[in-house]
Motif scaffolding. Sequence first.
Motif, PDB file in Angstrom:
ATOM      1  N   LEU A 185       0.827  -1.209   0.000  1.00  0.00           N
ATOM      2  CA  LEU A 185       0.000   0.000   0.000  1.00  0.00           C
ATOM      3  C   LEU A 185       0.859   1.256   0.000  1.00  0.00           C
ATOM      4  O   LEU A 185       2.047   1.219   0.319  1.00  0.00           O
ATOM      5  CB  LEU A 185      -0.953   0.007   1.196  1.00  0.00           C
ATOM      6  N   ASP A 186       0.217   2.348  -0.387  1.00  0.00           N
ATOM      7  CA  ASP A 186       0.833   3.673  -0.358  1.00  0.00           C
ATOM      8  C   ASP A 186      -0.041   4.576   0.506  1.00  0.00           C
ATOM      9  O   ASP A 186      -1.267   4.637   0.321  1.00  0.00           O
ATOM     10  CB  ASP A 186       0.934   4.263  -1.769  1.00  0.00           C
ATOM     11  N   VAL A 187       0.584   5.276   1.429  1.00  0.00           N
ATOM     12  CA  VAL A 187      -0.118   6.185   2.319  1.00  0.00           C
ATOM     13  C   VAL A 187       0.490   7.570   2.184  1.00  0.00           C
ATOM     14  O   VAL A 187       1.716   7.731   2.250  1.00  0.00           O
ATOM     15  CB  VAL A 187      -0.026   5.723   3.790  1.00  0.00           C
ATOM     16  N   GLN A 188      -0.365   8.558   1.983  1.00  0.00           N
ATOM     17  CA  GLN A 188       0.082   9.942   1.918  1.00  0.00           C
ATOM     18  C   GLN A 188      -0.725  10.767   2.903  1.00  0.00           C
ATOM     19  O   GLN A 188      -1.965  10.768   2.869  1.00  0.00           O
ATOM     20  CB  GLN A 188      -0.085  10.519   0.511  1.00  0.00           C
ATOM     21  N   VAL A 189      -0.041  11.453   3.792  1.00  0.00           N
ATOM     22  CA  VAL A 189      -0.677  12.315   4.783  1.00  0.00           C
ATOM     23  C   VAL A 189      -0.029  13.681   4.712  1.00  0.00           C
ATOM     24  O   VAL A 189       1.199  13.792   4.707  1.00  0.00           O
ATOM     25  CB  VAL A 189      -0.527  11.751   6.221  1.00  0.00           C
ATOM     26  N   GLN A 190      -0.847  14.719   4.629  1.00  0.00           N
ATOM     27  CA  GLN A 190      -0.327  16.078   4.614  1.00  0.00           C
ATOM     28  C   GLN A 190      -1.272  16.979   5.393  1.00  0.00           C
ATOM     29  O   GLN A 190      -2.486  16.932   5.207  1.00  0.00           O
ATOM     30  CB  GLN A 190      -0.171  16.603   3.183  1.00  0.00           C
ATOM     31  N   ARG A 191      -0.699  17.782   6.260  1.00  0.00           N
ATOM     32  CA  ARG A 191      -1.502  18.712   7.046  1.00  0.00           C
ATOM     33  C   ARG A 191      -0.797  20.052   7.098  1.00  0.00           C
ATOM     34  O   ARG A 191       0.395  20.132   7.403  1.00  0.00           O
ATOM     35  CB  ARG A 191      -1.720  18.184   8.462  1.00  0.00           C
ATOM     36  N   SER A 192      -1.537  21.103   6.788  1.00  0.00           N
ATOM     37  CA  SER A 192      -1.010  22.461   6.834  1.00  0.00           C
ATOM     38  C   SER A 192      -2.186  23.415   6.939  1.00  0.00           C
ATOM     39  O   SER A 192      -3.351  22.996   6.980  1.00  0.00           O
ATOM     40  CB  SER A 192      -0.179  22.770   5.576  1.00  0.00           C
ATOM     41  N   ALA A 193      -1.889  24.711   6.981  1.00  0.00           N
ATOM     42  CA  ALA A 193      -2.960  25.705   7.051  1.00  0.00           C
ATOM     43  C   ALA A 193      -3.784  25.723   5.781  1.00  0.00           C
ATOM     44  O   ALA A 193      -4.959  26.109   5.794  1.00  0.00           O
ATOM     45  CB  ALA A 193      -2.358  27.084   7.317  1.00  0.00           C
ATOM     46  N   GLU A 194      -3.181  25.275   4.663  1.00  0.00           N
ATOM     47  CA  GLU A 194      -3.872  25.311   3.383  1.00  0.00           C
ATOM     48  C   GLU A 194      -4.663  24.049   3.069  1.00  0.00           C
ATOM     49  O   GLU A 194      -5.674  24.097   2.387  1.00  0.00           O
ATOM     50  CB  GLU A 194      -2.871  25.566   2.244  1.00  0.00           C
ATOM     51  N   GLN A 195      -4.189  22.882   3.556  1.00  0.00           N
ATOM     52  CA  GLN A 195      -4.859  21.645   3.175  1.00  0.00           C
ATOM     53  C   GLN A 195      -4.610  20.531   4.169  1.00  0.00           C
ATOM     54  O   GLN A 195      -3.617  20.525   4.889  1.00  0.00           O
ATOM     55  CB  GLN A 195      -4.406  21.201   1.788  1.00  0.00           C
ATOM     56  N   ASN A 196      -5.580  19.595   4.187  1.00  0.00           N
ATOM     57  CA  ASN A 196      -5.473  18.357   4.940  1.00  0.00           C
ATOM     58  C   ASN A 196      -5.735  17.222   3.989  1.00  0.00           C
ATOM     59  O   ASN A 196      -6.796  17.122   3.393  1.00  0.00           O
ATOM     60  CB  ASN A 196      -6.482  18.330   6.096  1.00  0.00           C
ATOM     61  N   VAL A 197      -4.750  16.333   3.837  1.00  0.00           N
ATOM     62  CA  VAL A 197      -4.846  15.260   2.861  1.00  0.00           C
ATOM     63  C   VAL A 197      -4.562  13.928   3.529  1.00  0.00           C
ATOM     64  O   VAL A 197      -3.608  13.808   4.310  1.00  0.00           O
ATOM     65  CB  VAL A 197      -3.836  15.471   1.696  1.00  0.00           C
ATOM     66  N   PHE A 198      -5.404  12.939   3.229  1.00  0.00           N
ATOM     67  CA  PHE A 198      -5.119  11.559   3.633  1.00  0.00           C
ATOM     68  C   PHE A 198      -5.522  10.650   2.477  1.00  0.00           C
ATOM     69  O   PHE A 198      -6.709  10.558   2.134  1.00  0.00           O
ATOM     70  CB  PHE A 198      -5.887  11.169   4.895  1.00  0.00           C
ATOM     71  N   LEU A 199      -4.536  10.023   1.856  1.00  0.00           N
ATOM     72  CA  LEU A 199      -4.780   9.129   0.735  1.00  0.00           C
ATOM     73  C   LEU A 199      -4.224   7.755   1.062  1.00  0.00           C
ATOM     74  O   LEU A 199      -3.108   7.629   1.561  1.00  0.00           O
ATOM     75  CB  LEU A 199      -4.110   9.660  -0.539  1.00  0.00           C
ATOM     76  N   LEU A 200      -5.004   6.736   0.738  1.00  0.00           N
ATOM     77  CA  LEU A 200      -4.604   5.360   0.996  1.00  0.00           C
ATOM     78  C   LEU A 200      -4.929   4.525  -0.212  1.00  0.00           C
ATOM     79  O   LEU A 200      -6.079   4.411  -0.630  1.00  0.00           O
ATOM     80  CB  LEU A 200      -5.323   4.808   2.235  1.00  0.00           C
ATOM     81  N   ASN A 201      -3.912   3.915  -0.805  1.00  0.00           N
ATOM     82  CA  ASN A 201      -4.081   2.981  -1.918  1.00  0.00           C
ATOM     83  C   ASN A 201      -3.360   1.701  -1.575  1.00  0.00           C
ATOM     84  O   ASN A 201      -2.179   1.712  -1.237  1.00  0.00           O
ATOM     85  CB  ASN A 201      -3.501   3.563  -3.214  1.00  0.00           C
ATOM     86  N   GLY A 202      -4.072   0.589  -1.653  1.00  0.00           N
ATOM     87  CA  GLY A 202      -3.411  -0.658  -1.282  1.00  0.00           C
ATOM     88  C   GLY A 202      -4.129  -1.881  -1.793  1.00  0.00           C
ATOM     89  O   GLY A 202      -5.182  -1.801  -2.429  1.00  0.00           O
ATOM     90  N   GLU A 203      -3.483  -3.026  -1.517  1.00  0.00           N
ATOM     91  CA  GLU A 203      -4.032  -4.320  -1.921  1.00  0.00           C
ATOM     92  C   GLU A 203      -4.353  -5.129  -0.671  1.00  0.00           C
ATOM     93  O   GLU A 203      -3.599  -5.085   0.291  1.00  0.00           O
ATOM     94  CB  GLU A 203      -3.006  -5.070  -2.769  1.00  0.00           C
TER      95      GLU A 203
END
Length: 203
Positions: A185-203
Amino acid sequence: TTAANLGFLNLKMPKWRNNNTEAAGIAITILADKAQESTLTMERLWVNKYPFHSVAIKSVQTEEGLAIDTKAFGPQEDQFEFQLRQRQNGGNQFFYIAPSGIRFRGKSWQLNPMNSPNHGFQYNTSTGRLDVLEFAARAPKDFIQAKGYFVASDNFSADVSLTEVALESVLPKTKNFEFKGEATLDVQVQRSAEQNVFLLNGE
């Protein structure tokens, strides 16, 4: 004990504790000549209740920067041996993780398996920003890659990729759950004043 007139410091401490870290049987030797080896040893070390023993950290100043070699043992034949090379990189302190090996929960991992010169992390003492430029670990089949940065609890980013990683070999053990199986799987987490991102792609 100290011996400043001989150009070195010897210090022994029976115990030390701070938050989730505790050490016992501590011995420190710091030499005035940075080209000679200084050492830190601990008979026992607990980090978040994980028990290390026979911990030895050696450092010596080189032309490029500080060379730090670490060796420690854990329970059930766990063994940790890795090398850090510190150098100044502009306004940042860069810590290169050289190709090294660890054994954890019965599995042997190679750190920096591709011998990348950017494998490691850097810290900016002025801003307090920590960047993981590149991290990779490979077992015979498992593969982990990660990068990211941390400034504060509301300003950070992490990208983690797992390939055929046995969950029981990397996830913390708990009393209520037992992790089994493999994950890709691939996990991407980003948090800042401009954006909050949580993406999860996996098998």
